[in-house]
Write a protein that holds these residues in place. Structure first.
Motif, PDB file in Angstrom:
ATOM      1  N   LEU A 333      13.271 -27.143 -26.957  1.00 32.83           N
ATOM      2  CA  LEU A 333      13.460 -25.704 -27.151  1.00 32.83           C
ATOM      3  C   LEU A 333      13.214 -25.316 -28.598  1.00 32.83           C
ATOM      4  N   MET A 334      13.731 -26.119 -29.509  1.00 29.82           N
ATOM      5  CA  MET A 334      13.580 -25.846 -30.932  1.00 29.82           C
ATOM      6  C   MET A 334      12.112 -25.857 -31.343  1.00 29.82           C
ATOM      7  N   PHE A 335      11.345 -26.792 -30.816  1.00 29.47           N
ATOM      8  CA  PHE A 335       9.942 -26.928 -31.192  1.00 29.47           C
ATOM      9  C   PHE A 335       9.006 -26.098 -30.308  1.00 29.47           C
ATOM     10  N   GLY A 336       9.550 -25.377 -29.349  1.00 30.91           N
ATOM     11  CA  GLY A 336       8.726 -24.478 -28.534  1.00 30.91           C
ATOM     12  C   GLY A 336       8.279 -23.279 -29.351  1.00 30.91           C
ATOM     13  N   ARG A 337       7.142 -22.735 -29.012  1.00 25.67           N
ATOM     14  CA  ARG A 337       6.591 -21.608 -29.780  1.00 25.67           C
ATOM     15  C   ARG A 337       7.329 -20.318 -29.465  1.00 25.67           C
ATOM     16  N   GLN A 338       7.835 -19.702 -30.532  1.00 21.00           N
ATOM     17  CA  GLN A 338       8.550 -18.432 -30.416  1.00 21.00           C
ATOM     18  C   GLN A 338       7.697 -17.256 -30.876  1.00 21.00           C
ATOM     19  N   TRP A 339       6.820 -17.516 -31.826  1.00 24.34           N
ATOM     20  CA  TRP A 339       5.938 -16.463 -32.347  1.00 24.34           C
ATOM     21  C   TRP A 339       4.596 -17.080 -32.682  1.00 24.34           C
ATOM     22  N   GLN A 340       3.535 -16.333 -32.396  1.00 25.84           N
ATOM     23  CA  GLN A 340       2.188 -16.777 -32.742  1.00 25.84           C
ATOM     24  C   GLN A 340       1.397 -15.597 -33.286  1.00 25.84           C
ATOM     25  N   LEU A 341       0.682 -15.829 -34.362  1.00 30.20           N
ATOM     26  CA  LEU A 341      -0.099 -14.772 -34.988  1.00 30.20           C
ATOM     27  C   LEU A 341      -1.177 -14.266 -34.034  1.00 30.20           C
ATOM     28  N   ALA A 342      -1.224 -12.967 -33.871  1.00 29.71           N
ATOM     29  CA  ALA A 342      -2.232 -12.359 -33.008  1.00 29.71           C
ATOM     30  C   ALA A 342      -3.605 -12.446 -33.669  1.00 29.71           C
ATOM     31  N   PRO A 343      -4.680 -12.435 -32.881  1.00 27.60           N
ATOM     32  CA  PRO A 343      -6.027 -12.508 -33.465  1.00 27.60           C
ATOM     33  C   PRO A 343      -6.299 -11.450 -34.522  1.00 27.60           C
ATOM     34  N   ASP A 344      -5.731 -10.265 -34.352  1.00 25.43           N
ATOM     35  CA  ASP A 344      -5.936  -9.214 -35.354  1.00 25.43           C
ATOM     36  C   ASP A 344      -4.803  -9.164 -36.384  1.00 25.43           C
ATOM     37  N   ALA A 345      -3.895 -10.155 -36.319  1.00 20.99           N
ATOM     38  CA  ALA A 345      -2.796 -10.291 -37.281  1.00 20.99           C
ATOM     39  C   ALA A 345      -1.892  -9.062 -37.341  1.00 20.99           C
ATOM     40  N   HIS A 346      -1.835  -8.295 -36.250  1.00 22.51           N
ATOM     41  CA  HIS A 346      -1.028  -7.080 -36.277  1.00 22.51           C
ATOM     42  C   HIS A 346       0.468  -7.367 -36.123  1.00 22.51           C
ATOM     43  N   ASN A 347       0.823  -8.592 -35.755  1.00 21.53           N
ATOM     44  CA  ASN A 347       2.220  -8.886 -35.442  1.00 21.53           C
ATOM     45  C   ASN A 347       2.910  -9.772 -36.487  1.00 21.53           C
ATOM     46  N   GLY A 348       2.317  -9.885 -37.691  1.00 22.23           N
ATOM     47  CA  GLY A 348       2.997 -10.687 -38.698  1.00 22.23           C
ATOM     48  C   GLY A 348       2.227 -10.840 -39.992  1.00 22.23           C
ATOM     49  N   ASP A 349       2.946 -11.215 -41.025  1.00 28.98           N
ATOM     50  CA  ASP A 349       2.373 -11.521 -42.334  1.00 28.98           C
ATOM     51  C   ASP A 349       2.226 -13.034 -42.426  1.00 28.98           C
ATOM     52  N   SER A 350       0.999 -13.537 -42.339  1.00 30.01           N
ATOM     53  CA  SER A 350       0.774 -14.983 -42.293  1.00 30.01           C
ATOM     54  C   SER A 350       0.743 -15.620 -43.678  1.00 30.01           C
ATOM     55  N   GLU A 351       0.763 -14.828 -44.733  1.00 33.12           N
ATOM     56  CA  GLU A 351       0.667 -15.326 -46.107  1.00 33.12           C
ATOM     57  C   GLU A 351      -0.545 -16.261 -46.261  1.00 33.12           C
ATOM     58  N   ARG A 352      -1.705 -15.657 -46.160  1.00 36.48           N
ATOM     59  CA  ARG A 352      -3.001 -16.343 -46.317  1.00 36.48           C
ATOM     60  C   ARG A 352      -3.240 -17.401 -45.243  1.00 36.48           C
ATOM     61  N   GLY A 353      -2.663 -17.196 -44.079  1.00 34.69           N
ATOM     62  CA  GLY A 353      -2.898 -18.128 -42.978  1.00 34.69           C
ATOM     63  C   GLY A 353      -1.912 -19.276 -42.914  1.00 34.69           C
ATOM     64  N   LEU A 354      -0.979 -19.349 -43.870  1.00 34.11           N
ATOM     65  CA  LEU A 354      -0.013 -20.445 -43.863  1.00 34.11           C
ATOM     66  C   LEU A 354       0.864 -20.406 -42.621  1.00 34.11           C
ATOM     67  N   TYR A 355       1.310 -19.215 -42.237  1.00 38.48           N
ATOM     68  CA  TYR A 355       2.168 -19.065 -41.067  1.00 38.48           C
ATOM     69  C   TYR A 355       1.354 -18.513 -39.905  1.00 38.48           C
ATOM     70  N   ARG A 356       1.126 -19.340 -38.916  1.00 41.10           N
ATOM     71  CA  ARG A 356       0.364 -18.918 -37.746  1.00 41.10           C
ATOM     72  C   ARG A 356       1.175 -19.063 -36.454  1.00 41.10           C
ATOM     73  N   THR A 357       2.094 -19.998 -36.440  1.00 42.74           N
ATOM     74  CA  THR A 357       2.941 -20.222 -35.275  1.00 42.74           C
ATOM     75  C   THR A 357       4.305 -20.689 -35.745  1.00 42.74           C
ATOM     76  N   TRP A 358       5.351 -20.233 -35.062  1.00 41.26           N
ATOM     77  CA  TRP A 358       6.707 -20.566 -35.476  1.00 41.26           C
ATOM     78  C   TRP A 358       7.569 -20.892 -34.265  1.00 41.26           C
ATOM     79  N   GLY A 359       8.442 -21.880 -34.430  1.00 37.83           N
ATOM     80  CA  GLY A 359       9.424 -22.205 -33.408  1.00 37.83           C
ATOM     81  C   GLY A 359      10.785 -21.673 -33.814  1.00 37.83           C
ATOM     82  N   LEU A 360      11.848 -22.387 -33.429  1.00 42.69           N
ATOM     83  CA  LEU A 360      13.197 -22.046 -33.864  1.00 42.69           C
ATOM     84  C   LEU A 360      13.490 -22.821 -35.139  1.00 42.69           C
ATOM     85  N   GLY A 361      13.322 -22.174 -36.269  1.00 41.21           N
ATOM     86  CA  GLY A 361      13.597 -22.806 -37.543  1.00 41.21           C
ATOM     87  C   GLY A 361      12.579 -23.833 -37.971  1.00 41.21           C
TER      88      GLY A 361
END
Length: 448
Positions: A333-361
């Motif tokens: 559950l912790m390592f499951g994907r909770q957020w993923q950057l959309a192709p148009d990046a409208h759903n997050g600030d990736s900080e130059r592509g560093l953050y593209r997918t996030w789990g729980l912590g």
């Protein structure tokens, strides 16, 4: 501790040993045995540390291959004196303030509380805190632990994220008002990395257990694994204090000018000059009011070996020495994907592509070149974990759960401006890229 080499020789060795480490069998240039591989990897990493243009104060690394520690080594000094004779080397037991990798360790403690039924990932955290925590621009949308852990809570760091024992989060949020919140994005809808999330998480953990955060994390994580360190260095033993790394930069404190040829300047944890002291007023601290006092977001001091023990527990399905610390379902559950950057990046600030997918912590790293969040150059190392960067410290805790491989990297000080030494295939700095790629090639993807 590896003796320091001259910068020029180190750079030459980096080129030759890196080639040898990556050479395919039968090419005539591969290394002949494990001792040759060890020496070559030692030399390649020492060369990175001793780069005269981009020096590092210290480095402690560990690699796990197929579930077992395949390499660990230390370079440089945990305390830098006026002369080499006055300096103290990094040892396997040296504790480093690991910056944001602390967030992932805090999350492991949190997941144990979720397993015990003390917390729910989707409950309004205001229920736990005892006061309403709602974005005033979206008052109908609850802030949950799931949104905090995935950096989609809409909390922002602009109003600060750490306060002394005399402050409560209730008062902080009341006084901070709009500065604490995103005006345009509702909770759960947009990713922005925020340290404040973990101050709230730590306070929630205190509130439901009645235990002070630093002591709680000892009970939930460090003590069961028999790992030294913690979130409150004032409580360390004399031996732990003496073996805590001072973090350095070659940057003046007043003008922020980088001077790679000048002496190292201590940033934090200079316990040889001043022993660690408890925050003023800690004796009056009210448990469950403000866990930022203990920095759940970045304040854990731990060794590379200690992090290796944590990593082996995760790779072994939550087990350590025959005891189940976390259930496999909780890890999944912790390592499951909770957020993923959309192709148009409208759903997050990736900080130059560093953050593209996030789990729980935890951050999710892919192996695609040019995506910004790759870890190893020219290799398929898809991983989960966390990075850290503060006060000259650069850290990484990354693991490939499927293949039971992983790496720990703790850099105790950077000597050149990271903005002037960027990575070539990721959003990391070039020193981090070189260390992780060299470590992967020499200790994980090695040829038997």
């Amino acid at each position: 501790m590896i003796n320091k080499m001259t910068g020029l020789l180190g750079l030459l060795l980096l080129g030759t040993t890196w080639t040898a480490l990556a050479a395919p069998p039968g090419s005539g240039t591969e290394l002949r045995g494990p001792h040759d591989q060890q020496r070559a990897l030692d030399a390649a990493l020492a060369a990175i540390v001793d780069d005269p243009v981009h020096p590092l104060a210290s480095l402690s690394v560990l690699a796990i291959r197929q579930g077992k520690v395949s390499y660990q080594q230390q370079f440089g000094y945990r305390h830098i004196g006026a002369t080499p004779a006055d300096s103290l080397p990094v040892t396997p037991a040296t504790l480093f303030r690991i910056a944001s990798v602390s967030k992932m360790m805090t999350t492991l403690g949190l997941m144990r509380l979720v397993e015990q039924g003390k917390l729910s990932l989707d409950q309004d955290v205001g229920i736990y805190l005892g006061f309403s925590l709602r974005n005033p621009h979206f008052p109908q949308q609850a802030v949950t632990l799931r949104s905090l852990l995935s950096h989609t809570s809409s909390l922002r760091d602009t109003g600060g994220y750490a306060w002394g024992p005399e402050r409560s989060l209730r008062d902080v949020f009341t006084a901070g008002g709009d500065s604490m919140w995103d005006h345009a994005a509702a909770p759960g809808s947009y990713f922005t990395y925020s340290n404040l999330n973990w101050g709230v998480i730590g306070t929630v953990m205190e509130k439901v257990t009645g235990e002070r955060f630093d002591l709680l994390m000892r009970r939930l994580l460090l003590d069961p694994l028999d790992v030294r360190g913690g979130y409150h260095p004032a409580a360390f033993s004399a031996d732990e204090v003496a073996n805590t790394a001072t973090l350095y930069r070659k940057r003046t404190l007043d003008t922020e000018q980088w001077r790679p040829a000048s002496p190292w300047i201590a940033q934090v944890d200079d316990f040889h000059q001043r022993p660690p002291a408890a925050p003023a007023g800690l004796e009056r601290y009210v448990i469950g009011s403000n866990a930022t006092v203990f920095s759940p977001t970045g304040g854990l001091r731990i060794s590379a070996a200690g992090l290796g023990t944590v990593m082996q527990m995760l790779l072994d399905g939550g087990r350590h020495q025959g005891k189940q610390l976390l259930q496999p379902a909780s890890i999944a559950l912790m390592f499951g994907r909770q957020w993923q950057l959309a192709p148009d990046a409208h759903n997050g600030d990736s900080e130059r592509g560093l953050y593209r997918t996030w789990g729980l912590g935890n951050q999710q790293f892919d192996a695609q070149a040019g995506q910004g969040n790759g870890l190893v150059e020219g290799a398929s190392f898809t991983a989960v974990g966390h990075l850290g960067d503060a006060y000259g410290l650069v850290s990484a805790f990354v693991l490939d759960v499927k293949n039971k491989n992983g790496m720990v990297m703790l850099v105790g000080g950077t000597g050149s401006d990271p903005e002037r030494y960027p990575g070539t295939y990721s959003a990391m700095g070039r020193s981090e890229e070189l260390i992780l790629t060299t470590l992967y090639r020499g200790a994980i993807d090695k040829h038997e």
